[in-house]
Design a protein around this motif. Structure first.
Motif, PDB file in Angstrom:
ATOM      1  N   TRP A  85       0.825  -1.208   0.000  1.00 21.01           N
ATOM      2  CA  TRP A  85       0.000   0.000   0.000  1.00 21.01           C
ATOM      3  C   TRP A  85       0.860   1.259   0.000  1.00 21.01           C
ATOM      4  O   TRP A  85       0.624   2.198  -0.765  1.00 21.01           O
ATOM      5  N   ILE A  86       1.892   1.276   0.839  1.00 18.12           N
ATOM      6  CA  ILE A  86       2.802   2.422   0.884  1.00 18.12           C
ATOM      7  C   ILE A  86       3.529   2.582  -0.447  1.00 18.12           C
ATOM      8  O   ILE A  86       3.700   3.701  -0.951  1.00 18.12           O
ATOM      9  N   ALA A  87       3.938   1.460  -1.046  1.00 18.49           N
ATOM     10  CA  ALA A  87       4.605   1.523  -2.354  1.00 18.49           C
ATOM     11  C   ALA A  87       3.684   2.166  -3.394  1.00 18.49           C
ATOM     12  O   ALA A  87       4.129   2.945  -4.241  1.00 18.49           O
ATOM     13  N   GLY A  88       2.391   1.856  -3.320  1.00 15.09           N
ATOM     14  CA  GLY A  88       1.436   2.479  -4.235  1.00 15.09           C
ATOM     15  C   GLY A  88       1.300   3.967  -4.002  1.00 15.09           C
ATOM     16  O   GLY A  88       1.255   4.759  -4.951  1.00 15.09           O
ATOM     17  N   GLU A  92       5.098   8.463  -7.881  1.00 11.14           N
ATOM     18  CA  GLU A  92       4.989   9.881  -8.224  1.00 11.14           C
ATOM     19  C   GLU A  92       4.873  10.004  -9.746  1.00 11.14           C
ATOM     20  O   GLU A  92       5.824  10.355 -10.447  1.00 11.14           O
ATOM     21  N   LEU A  93       3.681   9.707 -10.241  1.00 16.01           N
ATOM     22  CA  LEU A  93       3.485   9.648 -11.684  1.00 16.01           C
ATOM     23  C   LEU A  93       3.532  11.018 -12.344  1.00 16.01           C
ATOM     24  O   LEU A  93       3.802  11.126 -13.538  1.00 16.01           O
ATOM     25  N   MET A 222     -10.416  12.574   0.920  1.00 15.74           N
ATOM     26  CA  MET A 222      -9.073  12.786   1.467  1.00 15.74           C
ATOM     27  C   MET A 222      -8.629  14.238   1.319  1.00 15.74           C
ATOM     28  O   MET A 222      -7.948  14.785   2.187  1.00 15.74           O
ATOM     29  N   GLU A 223      -9.022  14.862   0.242  1.00 16.32           N
ATOM     30  CA  GLU A 223      -8.702  16.278   0.040  1.00 16.32           C
ATOM     31  C   GLU A 223      -9.342  17.134   1.134  1.00 16.32           C
ATOM     32  O   GLU A 223      -8.775  18.142   1.568  1.00 16.32           O
ATOM     33  N   LEU A 263      -4.091   7.146  -3.977  1.00 13.96           N
ATOM     34  CA  LEU A 263      -3.851   8.181  -2.982  1.00 13.96           C
ATOM     35  C   LEU A 263      -2.606   8.986  -3.357  1.00 13.96           C
ATOM     36  O   LEU A 263      -1.731   8.495  -4.052  1.00 13.96           O
ATOM     37  N   GLU A 264      -2.542  10.220  -2.884  1.00 17.59           N
ATOM     38  CA  GLU A 264      -1.423  11.114  -3.200  1.00 17.59           C
ATOM     39  C   GLU A 264      -0.449  11.173  -2.040  1.00 17.59           C
ATOM     40  O   GLU A 264      -0.852  11.330  -0.882  1.00 17.59           O
TER      41      GLU A 264
END
Length: 403
Positions: A85-88, A92-93, A222-223, A263-264
């Protein structure tokens, strides 16, 4: 004398898990060629049924009872879900978009070439024996799975290595992260393709539609939230998506990656995220490494397991270096640059082990194939720092050169 309880056996297993690798790492001073995470993986293999279980079967069966293994497996499952999950989240696309051509060329060739070589090795293995495929894996799935295993870059371990080399925040480190991030998406996409279940295609379609809608809503939520609320909400999101992915047959690990990918990273304090990843790696992932070691098998393969691991390792390293060198020629990199990038991108541990665990869970590959892949991942990761360090010292200008 009262009988030993399951809790006591569990705690004894935990004592072994944390004590043994640390002592080997610290007293043996293995950091240069075998960081603690690699020692933990090797310890997991040695503590498994193939080594400890073969030498001291009575002790092994006394400690690692079915109930203890279940307790360890549950803890390991959640730990690795958090890690993926953290890797996702850390993809930073937007940076990849800003350097689209360079990133696409490098990431594409760095994945396609080792995957092609690994697939050739896999085809040869399947042609030589029937011990490599799982009960539910057809030849295409096995070849694609083993081939992609040779192409995987372990993004979390790559970050740890670049921190050690002091290049993570430098332009070179950020370039390498872009390449690895793009490949990370492709890896999970290929895994989803391998796991595509025509008998559950309806469920998978429902999940995909529901995920797209839910992802849009969670991003809006989340924003609007403060960071202190984003952490618990995002963990609920992780559990929900992983459950949905497993329900439709894609595997909870694919869901964990998808949950993080939407997620960002900017929504979370970077220092806290780094610490969170570090503590998961320190406190929970050793349990996953042991659980992985418990799944290794040597009896049916014998020497063939080591031969297969060596062949896959050659395919992985040669393919990654060849692909990156080809990208360097196309993009006109300076001499020596491709070697440094290629050796860093061939780091395999963790993500490849997770990838192989999923294939084993779905019975696409056998325990014998899984063992060969595990050995390949260990060898690949142990080679990284020793091969990169002297090359980097000769080309210090790379650390500050812009992409």
């Amino acid at each position: 004398m009262h009988p030993v309880t399951t809790t006591e056996l569990f705690l004894l297993a935990m004592l072994i898990i944390y004590c043994l690798p640390y002592l080997v790492w610290r007293l043996g001073r293995t950091e240069y060629y075998a960081p603690l995470v690699v020692v933990q993986i090797v310890a997991g293999i040695l503590l498994g049924p193939g080594v400890l279980g073969g030498i001291f079967p009575s002790y092994y069966q006394t400690i690692f009872t079915p109930d203890v293994i279940k307790m360890l497996s549950g803890l390991a499952t959640w730990a690795v879900m958090l890690f993926v999950w953290i890797a996702g989240i850390e993809l930073e696309l937007h940076k990849a978009k800003a350097n689209a051509r360079e990133t696409a060329v490098t990431a594409g060739l760095a994945m396609i070439v080792p995957m092609a070589l690994g697939s050739l090795v896999a085809a040869g293995l399947l042609n030589s024996s029937n011990i490599w495929a799982g009960n539910k894996g057809n030849n295409v799935q096995v070849i694609l799975g083993l081939g992609m295993s040779c192409a995987v870059t372990a993004l979390p371990i790559l970050i740890l290595f670049m921190e050690k080399l002091e290049i993570l925040r430098a332009p070179l480190g950020q370039r390498i992260l872009r390449y690895a991030s793009l490949d990370d998406i492709a890896i999970w996409g290929v895994l989803a393709l391998i796991l595509l279940d025509w008998e559950r295609i309806g469920r998978q379609a429902v999940f995909l539609v529901a995920f797209i809608i839910a992802a849009f809503l969670i991003r809006k939520l989340m924003e609007a939230l403060q960071e202190r609320d984003r952490w618990p909400v995002s963990l609920v999101w992780l559990a929900a998506v992983a459950l949905g992915a497993d329900w439709c047959g894609l595997h909870f690990m694919v869901g964990a990656f998808l949950a993080g990918m939407v997620l960002e990273a900017r929504w979370f304090n970077q220092e806290r995220m780094d610490l969170f990843r570090h503590y998961i790696l320190l406190a929970f992932m050793p349990v996953f490494f042991l659980s992985t070691g418990l799944r290794t098998q040597w009896e049916s393969g014998g020497v063939m397991v080591f031969a297969a691991a060596a062949a896959l390792l050659v395919a992985a390293i040669a393919g990654k270096l060849a692909g990156v060198h080809l990208a360097g020629r196309i993009l006109k990199w300076q001499k020596g640059e491709a070697s440094i990038i290629g050796w860093l991108l061939q780091t395999k541990a963790l993500i490849m082990i997770i990838f192989a665990n999923v294939l084993l869970d779905k019975q696409i590959i056998s325990n014998t194939s899984f063992t060969a892949l595990l050995l390949m991942a260990v060898g690949s990761t142990m080679l990284t720092i020793p091969m990169v360090t002297p090359r980097l010292a000769k080309l210090k200008s790379l650390i500050v050169r812009d992409s």
